[in-house]
Design an enzyme around this catalytic site. Structure first.
Site, PDB file in Angstrom:
ATOM      1  N   SER A 206       0.826  -1.209   0.000  1.00  0.00           N
ATOM      2  CA  SER A 206       0.000   0.000   0.000  1.00  0.00           C
ATOM      3  C   SER A 206       0.865   1.266   0.000  1.00  0.00           C
ATOM      4  O   SER A 206       1.739   1.409  -0.852  1.00  0.00           O
ATOM      5  CB  SER A 206      -0.959  -0.068   1.192  1.00  0.00           C
ATOM      6  OG  SER A 206      -2.012   0.828   1.043  1.00  0.00           O
ATOM      7  N   GLN A 207       0.658   2.176   0.960  1.00  0.00           N
ATOM      8  CA  GLN A 207       1.504   3.384   1.009  1.00  0.00           C
ATOM      9  C   GLN A 207       2.974   2.997   1.187  1.00  0.00           C
ATOM     10  O   GLN A 207       3.859   3.733   0.740  1.00  0.00           O
ATOM     11  CB  GLN A 207       1.014   4.306   2.147  1.00  0.00           C
ATOM     12  CG  GLN A 207       1.878   5.524   2.430  1.00  0.00           C
ATOM     13  CD  GLN A 207       2.864   5.277   3.561  1.00  0.00           C
ATOM     14  OE1 GLN A 207       2.692   4.347   4.363  1.00  0.00           O
ATOM     15  NE2 GLN A 207       3.894   6.105   3.638  1.00  0.00           N
TER      16      GLN A 207
END
Ligand SMILES: *[C@@H]1O[C@H](CO)[C@@H](O)[C@H](O)[C@H]1NC(C)=O
Ligand SMILES: *[C@@H]1O[C@H](CO)[C@@H](O)[C@H](O)[C@H]1NC(C)=O
Ligand SMILES: *[C@@H]1O[C@H](CO)[C@@H](O)[C@H](O)[C@H]1NC(C)=O
Length: 355
Positions: A206-207
């Site tokens: 993800s991030q």
């Protein structure tokens, strides 16, 4: 005597639940990166250092390639230890398979210290409702078409359920400034690879999935392969690797229309001037993995097109297409996490074959 017998019986009972599934390992921790900064009042602070937990097989690694695990937004490295339902997480699987594993807490997160008044934005955090909507109870909200397919989160995924509470309770504050966070983790990650000293596989979620390309860009010769689990990308982040490499140059982009109602538009570099390339990543194999019921199913193919346009070699796996169904964004801690780890491990073995 009686009481110590009772104690050991209780201990055995405890161990025979989830923790007995865990595997033995060697552990140490250290911090990488960071520097002293002036506090403006005659003193100094140390800032932007990153916590790293090193776990390895008891008898030493049998695999030549270390694995670095980088969690996503609002999370810490605990994501990859045991799962919120008590099951065995990905770190243990990699150790069992013979790897040395380095788990980080991104800078300004978890055990990577947060210094008040560091001149950055105030910390942010996810509400429990946001986590239910995006990660754990996505079927209840149906914010995207594929949400209806989510079946792999253990339990209802809502407040008050013990597994949800264990997961949400482990969440951490984060700095909602992609420029700061990407710059700081790239710098600390490069120092981590220097310290490991042998080419590693970088795994990001993800991030945290934007970090492997950034760190590899800084240390290509110390990067063996990248595994990007539903990574942030040009659709969802303000900056992407070329922008960090050349922060002074604005990317010229073009938009491609969504191919159907289950996908979004894609933003890619324009054809003219010629698209900038991630030259340092050209020889590094990349795997991207997208879950069937995740909000990333809408647009991860755009990130893949973006990376390929920039000259990267990308294998993209949509889990639904290879018979792995029902996963959401946190698939590495869902019920079938082992099956997905097996797939990632197979790919790593293939990608790192031959030195
Ligand atoms: C979009 O996703 C829904 C839910 O999975 C599915 O029923 C539908 O057939 C999909 N549409 C297309 C064009 O694939
Ligand atoms: C975000 O971080 C960058 C780099 O550290 C900094 O220059 C900028 O002022 C920050 N933005 C905000 C809104 O704090
Ligand atoms: C690994 O390589 C084998 C043999 O070429 C192939 O069958 C398999 O699909 C590959 N696995 C992955 C995950 O790429």
């Amino acid at each position: 005597m009686r009481s110590s017998l009772l104690k050991s019986a209780l201990l055995m009972l405890h161990w025979s639940s989830a923790s007995s599934l865990e595997i033995p390992y060697r552990r140490s921790y250290f911090y990488v990166g960071g520097s002293y900064v002036d506090d403006g009042a005659g003193g100094h602070f140390f800032q932007d250092q990153m916590y790293v937990e090193k776990l390895g097989p008891v008898d030493g690694p049998s695999q030549p390639t270390p694995i670095v695990l980088i969690h996503g937004q609002g999370q810490t490295g605990t994501n990859f230890l045991n799962k919120p339902d008590g099951g065995v997480g990905w770190a243990s699987r990699f150790i069992e398979q013979g790897y040395e594993v380095y788990i980080v807490d991104q800078t300004f997160r978890g055990r990577s210290p947060w210094r008040p008044g560091a001149g950055q934005a105030e910390p942010s955090a996810f509400t429990a409702e946001y986590v239910q909507q995006r990660f754990t109870a996505v079927r209840n909200y149906a914010l995207w078409p594929q949400a209806a397919l989510h079946t792999q989160w253990p339990g209802p995924g809502t407040m008050g359920d013990p597994v949800f509470d264990a997961f949400y309770g482990a969440g951490a504050q984060y700095i909602d400034n992609a420029t700061y966070q990407q710059t700081a983790v790239q710098a600390a990650g490069a120092r981590l690879l220097d310290r490991i000293g042998t080419p590693a596989v970088l795994v990001g979620h993800s991030q945290g999935g934007i970090m492997p390309p950034l760190i590899a860009d800084a240390r290509p010769h110390l990067t063996r392969a990248l595994v990007l689990l539903e990574p942030s990308g040009p659709r969802s982040a303000t900056r992407c690797p070329p922008a960090v490499a050349r922060p002074d140059v604005e990317l010229i982009t073009q938009t491609f229309a969504a191919r159907d109602e289950n996908h979004t538009d894609c933003i890619l570099q324009a054809e003219a001037p010629p698209p900038r390339r991630l030259a340092n990543l050209a020889d590094i194999p990349i795997l991207t993995v997208t879950a069937e019921a995740s909000f990333h199913a809408l647009y991860d193919e755009c990130n893949v097109r973006y990376l390929r346009q920039a000259g990267c070699k990308v294998d993209h796996v949509e889990l639904g297409d290879v018979g792995i169904h029902g996963n959401g964004h946190m698939f590495f801690m869902e019920m079938n996490s082992d099956v997905i780890q097996d797939l990632v491990h197979d790919w790593i073995l293939n990608a790192t074959k031959g030195g």
